[in-house]
Design a protein around this motif. Structure first.
Motif, PDB file in Angstrom:
ATOM      1  N   ASN A  28       1.535   1.968 -10.803  1.00  0.00           N
ATOM      2  CA  ASN A  28       0.302   1.194 -10.798  1.00  0.00           C
ATOM      3  C   ASN A  28       0.559  -0.295 -10.624  1.00  0.00           C
ATOM      4  O   ASN A  28      -0.371  -1.069 -10.472  1.00  0.00           O
ATOM      5  CB  ASN A  28      -0.463   1.410 -12.103  1.00  0.00           C
ATOM      6  CG  ASN A  28      -0.890   2.835 -12.271  1.00  0.00           C
ATOM      7  OD1 ASN A  28      -1.511   3.402 -11.390  1.00  0.00           O
ATOM      8  ND2 ASN A  28      -0.546   3.434 -13.398  1.00  0.00           N
TER       9      ASN A  28
ATOM     10  N   LEU B 144       0.826  -1.209   0.000  1.00  0.00           N
ATOM     11  CA  LEU B 144       0.000   0.000   0.000  1.00  0.00           C
ATOM     12  C   LEU B 144       0.859   1.258   0.000  1.00  0.00           C
ATOM     13  O   LEU B 144       0.537   2.234  -0.684  1.00  0.00           O
ATOM     14  CB  LEU B 144      -0.926   0.007   1.216  1.00  0.00           C
ATOM     15  CG  LEU B 144      -2.171  -0.849   1.111  1.00  0.00           C
ATOM     16  CD1 LEU B 144      -2.860  -0.963   2.459  1.00  0.00           C
ATOM     17  CD2 LEU B 144      -3.116  -0.294   0.068  1.00  0.00           C
TER      18      LEU B 144
ATOM     19  N   ALA C 289       0.022   3.362  -3.172  1.00  0.00           N
ATOM     20  CA  ALA C 289      -0.804   4.516  -2.815  1.00  0.00           C
ATOM     21  C   ALA C 289       0.061   5.661  -2.314  1.00  0.00           C
ATOM     22  O   ALA C 289      -0.423   6.562  -1.640  1.00  0.00           O
ATOM     23  CB  ALA C 289      -1.832   4.117  -1.752  1.00  0.00           C
TER      24      ALA C 289
ATOM     25  N   LEU D 238      -7.597  -6.510  -0.093  1.00  0.00           N
ATOM     26  CA  LEU D 238      -8.229  -5.754   1.004  1.00  0.00           C
ATOM     27  C   LEU D 238      -9.714  -6.084   1.102  1.00  0.00           C
ATOM     28  O   LEU D 238     -10.243  -6.282   2.196  1.00  0.00           O
ATOM     29  CB  LEU D 238      -8.027  -4.258   0.802  1.00  0.00           C
ATOM     30  CG  LEU D 238      -6.632  -3.718   1.068  1.00  0.00           C
ATOM     31  CD1 LEU D 238      -6.534  -2.266   0.622  1.00  0.00           C
ATOM     32  CD2 LEU D 238      -6.295  -3.850   2.544  1.00  0.00           C
ATOM     33  N   ARG D 239     -10.371  -6.163  -0.047  1.00  0.00           N
ATOM     34  CA  ARG D 239     -11.794  -6.508  -0.048  1.00  0.00           C
ATOM     35  C   ARG D 239     -12.012  -7.900   0.555  1.00  0.00           C
ATOM     36  O   ARG D 239     -12.868  -8.072   1.420  1.00  0.00           O
ATOM     37  CB  ARG D 239     -12.330  -6.466  -1.488  1.00  0.00           C
ATOM     38  CG  ARG D 239     -13.805  -6.856  -1.594  1.00  0.00           C
ATOM     39  CD  ARG D 239     -14.209  -7.277  -2.974  1.00  0.00           C
ATOM     40  NE  ARG D 239     -13.455  -8.478  -3.355  1.00  0.00           N
ATOM     41  CZ  ARG D 239     -13.269  -8.874  -4.606  1.00  0.00           C
ATOM     42  NH1 ARG D 239     -13.748  -8.155  -5.602  1.00  0.00           N
ATOM     43  NH2 ARG D 239     -12.602  -9.983  -4.865  1.00  0.00           N
TER      44      ARG D 239
ATOM     45  N   ARG E  51      -2.303  -2.450  -8.459  1.00  0.00           N
ATOM     46  CA  ARG E  51      -3.232  -1.803  -7.523  1.00  0.00           C
ATOM     47  C   ARG E  51      -4.503  -2.626  -7.388  1.00  0.00           C
ATOM     48  O   ARG E  51      -5.046  -2.777  -6.301  1.00  0.00           O
ATOM     49  CB  ARG E  51      -3.588  -0.400  -8.009  1.00  0.00           C
ATOM     50  CG  ARG E  51      -2.537   0.618  -7.735  1.00  0.00           C
ATOM     51  CD  ARG E  51      -3.025   2.005  -8.050  1.00  0.00           C
ATOM     52  NE  ARG E  51      -1.935   2.951  -7.817  1.00  0.00           N
ATOM     53  CZ  ARG E  51      -1.889   4.152  -8.312  1.00  0.00           C
ATOM     54  NH1 ARG E  51      -2.874   4.593  -9.073  1.00  0.00           N
ATOM     55  NH2 ARG E  51      -0.882   4.949  -8.050  1.00  0.00           N
ATOM     56  N   GLN E  52      -4.960  -3.176  -8.500  1.00  0.00           N
ATOM     57  CA  GLN E  52      -6.178  -3.992  -8.489  1.00  0.00           C
ATOM     58  C   GLN E  52      -6.001  -5.216  -7.590  1.00  0.00           C
ATOM     59  O   GLN E  52      -6.917  -5.584  -6.858  1.00  0.00           O
ATOM     60  CB  GLN E  52      -6.523  -4.420  -9.919  1.00  0.00           C
ATOM     61  CG  GLN E  52      -7.862  -5.073 -10.051  1.00  0.00           C
ATOM     62  CD  GLN E  52      -9.001  -4.085  -9.886  1.00  0.00           C
ATOM     63  OE1 GLN E  52      -8.840  -2.876  -9.953  1.00  0.00           O
ATOM     64  NE2 GLN E  52     -10.178  -4.605  -9.629  1.00  0.00           N
ATOM     65  N   ASP E  53      -4.824  -5.840  -7.644  1.00  0.00           N
ATOM     66  CA  ASP E  53      -4.548  -6.998  -6.784  1.00  0.00           C
ATOM     67  C   ASP E  53      -4.654  -6.619  -5.306  1.00  0.00           C
ATOM     68  O   ASP E  53      -5.222  -7.367  -4.500  1.00  0.00           O
ATOM     69  CB  ASP E  53      -3.147  -7.563  -7.053  1.00  0.00           C
ATOM     70  CG  ASP E  53      -2.984  -8.129  -8.453  1.00  0.00           C
ATOM     71  OD1 ASP E  53      -3.973  -8.626  -9.027  1.00  0.00           O
ATOM     72  OD2 ASP E  53      -1.844  -8.064  -8.964  1.00  0.00           O
ATOM     73  N   VAL E  54      -4.109  -5.467  -4.951  1.00  0.00           N
ATOM     74  CA  VAL E  54      -4.143  -5.011  -3.558  1.00  0.00           C
ATOM     75  C   VAL E  54      -5.580  -4.699  -3.138  1.00  0.00           C
ATOM     76  O   VAL E  54      -6.006  -5.057  -2.035  1.00  0.00           O
ATOM     77  CB  VAL E  54      -3.213  -3.792  -3.353  1.00  0.00           C
ATOM     78  CG1 VAL E  54      -3.404  -3.177  -1.988  1.00  0.00           C
ATOM     79  CG2 VAL E  54      -1.759  -4.205  -3.560  1.00  0.00           C
ATOM     80  N   LEU E  55      -6.340  -4.055  -4.018  1.00  0.00           N
ATOM     81  CA  LEU E  55      -7.733  -3.754  -3.691  1.00  0.00           C
ATOM     82  C   LEU E  55      -8.544  -5.024  -3.472  1.00  0.00           C
ATOM     83  O   LEU E  55      -9.346  -5.112  -2.536  1.00  0.00           O
ATOM     84  CB  LEU E  55      -8.369  -2.908  -4.797  1.00  0.00           C
ATOM     85  CG  LEU E  55      -7.910  -1.457  -4.853  1.00  0.00           C
ATOM     86  CD1 LEU E  55      -8.439  -0.779  -6.108  1.00  0.00           C
ATOM     87  CD2 LEU E  55      -8.345  -0.713  -3.611  1.00  0.00           C
ATOM     88  N   ARG E  56      -8.329  -6.018  -4.335  1.00  0.00           N
ATOM     89  CA  ARG E  56      -9.034  -7.296  -4.162  1.00  0.00           C
ATOM     90  C   ARG E  56      -8.656  -7.956  -2.835  1.00  0.00           C
ATOM     91  O   ARG E  56      -9.508  -8.499  -2.138  1.00  0.00           O
ATOM     92  CB  ARG E  56      -8.702  -8.236  -5.316  1.00  0.00           C
ATOM     93  CG  ARG E  56      -9.461  -7.947  -6.567  1.00  0.00           C
ATOM     94  CD  ARG E  56      -9.257  -9.061  -7.602  1.00  0.00           C
ATOM     95  NE  ARG E  56      -9.716  -8.589  -8.879  1.00  0.00           N
ATOM     96  CZ  ARG E  56      -8.942  -8.370  -9.926  1.00  0.00           C
ATOM     97  NH1 ARG E  56      -7.646  -8.622  -9.873  1.00  0.00           N
ATOM     98  NH2 ARG E  56      -9.444  -7.919 -11.058  1.00  0.00           N
TER      99      ARG E  56
ATOM    100  N   ARG F 178     -11.461  -8.000   4.308  1.00  0.00           N
ATOM    101  CA  ARG F 178     -12.562  -7.383   5.069  1.00  0.00           C
ATOM    102  C   ARG F 178     -13.784  -8.291   5.115  1.00  0.00           C
ATOM    103  O   ARG F 178     -14.526  -8.280   6.090  1.00  0.00           O
ATOM    104  CB  ARG F 178     -12.931  -6.025   4.482  1.00  0.00           C
ATOM    105  CG  ARG F 178     -11.911  -4.979   4.795  1.00  0.00           C
ATOM    106  CD  ARG F 178     -12.301  -3.651   4.188  1.00  0.00           C
ATOM    107  NE  ARG F 178     -11.260  -2.694   4.437  1.00  0.00           N
ATOM    108  CZ  ARG F 178     -11.405  -1.618   5.183  1.00  0.00           C
ATOM    109  NH1 ARG F 178     -12.569  -1.367   5.736  1.00  0.00           N
ATOM    110  NH2 ARG F 178     -10.409  -0.795   5.357  1.00  0.00           N
TER     111      ARG F 178
END
Length: 167
Positions: free
Chosen positions: A137, A126, A130, A161-162, A154-159, A165
């Protein structure tokens, strides 16, 4: 258990070599629908750079075809500059492509590549993706020898994190 780069990276990474021609890399980008490639040394296979669509688009910018003319007559104290685009649209892009297609990708790649190791934490990823540099990217995951082991976007990190959670 904390996620690491090894947990979320794409291990099957397509790379290009530093001597591959710009035209060939453009073709690969178009066919694969990728936004960039890690660039590896021809002989050793170690990471030496990264090339993105942005790097390749930059060689087609018409900034060298803009004529800046200072305009200002008395009683104006300061002159203003007006830019006139001297490009010929599509013809310029074709000329740029013809002029640059045979250049090695090393001529346009970014050499200062931010990388992480496989044990990098999600927080470290992150910090990179970020952070202050909005152009990062994707981050190559390399081993201690500088060989590409994977790629985290970035998409891998967002997935990740999702999914973390939701768990």
């Amino acid at each position: 258990m904390s996620l690491t780069a090894a947990d979320i990276m794409e291990p099957d990474v397509e790379t290009v070599t530093e001597s591959e021609e710009v035209g060939d890399v453009l073709t690969k980008l178009a066919r694969k629908h990728y936004s960039g490639f890690p660039v590896v040394d021809d002989e050793t296979g170690r990471l030496v750079g990264i090339v993105t669509r942005t790097d390749l688009v930059d060689i087609f910018q018409p900034s060298d075809r803009t004529l800046w003319i200072p305009i200002g007559l008395p009683p104006f104290l300061e002159s203003m500059e007006y830019g006139f685009d001297l490009s010929w649209g599509g013809l310029d892009a074709e000329l740029d492509l013809a002029r640059n297609a045979g250049k090695p990708i090393s001529a346009v790649m970014t050499e200062d590549v931010v990388t992480v190791r496989e044990d990098a934490t999600l927080d470290e990823l992150l910090d990179v993706l970020a952070g202050d540099d909005p152009d990062i990217n994707r981050v190559p995951v390399v081993d201690s020898g500088g060989f590409v082991q994977g790629l985290v976007t970035r998409q891998d990190v967002l997935r990740a994190l999702r999914d973390e959670r939701r768990a």
